[in-house]
Scaffold this motif. Sequence first.
Motif, PDB file in Angstrom:
ATOM      1  N   TYR A  41      57.174 -14.203  -5.150  1.00 32.38           N
ATOM      2  CA  TYR A  41      57.074 -13.701  -3.779  1.00 32.38           C
ATOM      3  C   TYR A  41      58.440 -13.261  -3.270  1.00 32.38           C
ATOM      4  O   TYR A  41      58.565 -12.238  -2.604  1.00 32.38           O
ATOM      5  N   ALA A  42      59.468 -14.030  -3.599  1.00 32.70           N
ATOM      6  CA  ALA A  42      60.817 -13.690  -3.156  1.00 32.70           C
ATOM      7  C   ALA A  42      61.283 -12.381  -3.788  1.00 32.70           C
ATOM      8  O   ALA A  42      62.091 -11.663  -3.199  1.00 32.70           O
ATOM      9  N   ALA A  43      60.764 -12.042  -4.959  1.00 31.91           N
ATOM     10  CA  ALA A  43      61.165 -10.816  -5.642  1.00 31.91           C
ATOM     11  C   ALA A  43      60.408  -9.585  -5.145  1.00 31.91           C
ATOM     12  O   ALA A  43      60.865  -8.462  -5.360  1.00 31.91           O
ATOM     13  N   CYS A  44      59.279  -9.779  -4.498  1.00 31.34           N
ATOM     14  CA  CYS A  44      58.450  -8.657  -4.035  1.00 31.34           C
ATOM     15  C   CYS A  44      58.885  -8.237  -2.634  1.00 31.34           C
ATOM     16  O   CYS A  44      58.447  -8.817  -1.643  1.00 31.34           O
ATOM     17  N   ARG A  45      59.715  -7.226  -2.576  1.00 34.85           N
ATOM     18  CA  ARG A  45      60.186  -6.727  -1.289  1.00 34.85           C
ATOM     19  C   ARG A  45      59.816  -5.258  -1.162  1.00 34.85           C
ATOM     20  O   ARG A  45      59.685  -4.554  -2.145  1.00 34.85           O
ATOM     21  N   ARG A  77      56.848 -24.744   1.665  1.00 32.89           N
ATOM     22  CA  ARG A  77      56.940 -24.087   2.980  1.00 32.89           C
ATOM     23  C   ARG A  77      57.654 -22.758   2.817  1.00 32.89           C
ATOM     24  O   ARG A  77      58.292 -22.495   1.812  1.00 32.89           O
ATOM     25  N   TRP A  78      57.555 -21.891   3.836  1.00 32.57           N
ATOM     26  CA  TRP A  78      58.241 -20.606   3.786  1.00 32.57           C
ATOM     27  C   TRP A  78      59.743 -20.806   3.655  1.00 32.57           C
ATOM     28  O   TRP A  78      60.420 -20.032   3.001  1.00 32.57           O
ATOM     29  N   ALA A  79      60.264 -21.873   4.254  1.00 30.39           N
ATOM     30  CA  ALA A  79      61.706 -22.135   4.160  1.00 30.39           C
ATOM     31  C   ALA A  79      62.126 -22.505   2.746  1.00 30.39           C
ATOM     32  O   ALA A  79      63.307 -22.388   2.401  1.00 30.39           O
ATOM     33  N   ASP A  80      61.188 -22.917   1.893  1.00 34.27           N
ATOM     34  CA  ASP A  80      61.507 -23.295   0.521  1.00 34.27           C
ATOM     35  C   ASP A  80      61.633 -22.088  -0.409  1.00 34.27           C
ATOM     36  O   ASP A  80      62.117 -22.224  -1.526  1.00 34.27           O
ATOM     37  N   ILE A  81      61.176 -20.925   0.038  1.00 33.81           N
ATOM     38  CA  ILE A  81      61.210 -19.740  -0.817  1.00 33.81           C
ATOM     39  C   ILE A  81      62.612 -19.130  -0.729  1.00 33.81           C
ATOM     40  O   ILE A  81      63.075 -18.781   0.347  1.00 33.81           O
ATOM     41  N   PRO A  82      63.293 -19.025  -1.863  1.00 37.00           N
ATOM     42  CA  PRO A  82      64.663 -18.496  -1.824  1.00 37.00           C
ATOM     43  C   PRO A  82      64.705 -17.041  -1.369  1.00 37.00           C
ATOM     44  O   PRO A  82      63.790 -16.273  -1.628  1.00 37.00           O
TER      45      PRO A  82
END
Length: 90
Positions: A41-45, A77-82
């Motif tokens: 998810y963090a890579a999909c921008r 949580r969303w805060a855990d996603i780098p």
Amino acid sequence: MIAAIRTTVPVPDAVAGRVAAQLPPRVQAAVADAAEAARLYAACRGPQYTEARQLLEARLRVANKILAAHNPGLAVRWADIPTLTTKEER
């Protein structure tokens, strides 16, 4: 490795691995799936990845349901996603 240990003291990978080995197989699979979904998810921008982000969010929700049923502290949580800092990126 457990994805969401929230402590101020660093936990060595060996300790996290021994803790994870005590979890039921279904919870172990959910931890791995949640960690992978959060990483992807963090890579999909960008707007071209909207559908991919929606699929990853669904995967994360399913994994979080299993994790929260076992131990609410394991849920991602969303805060855990780098690299995810604002709601606009979601």
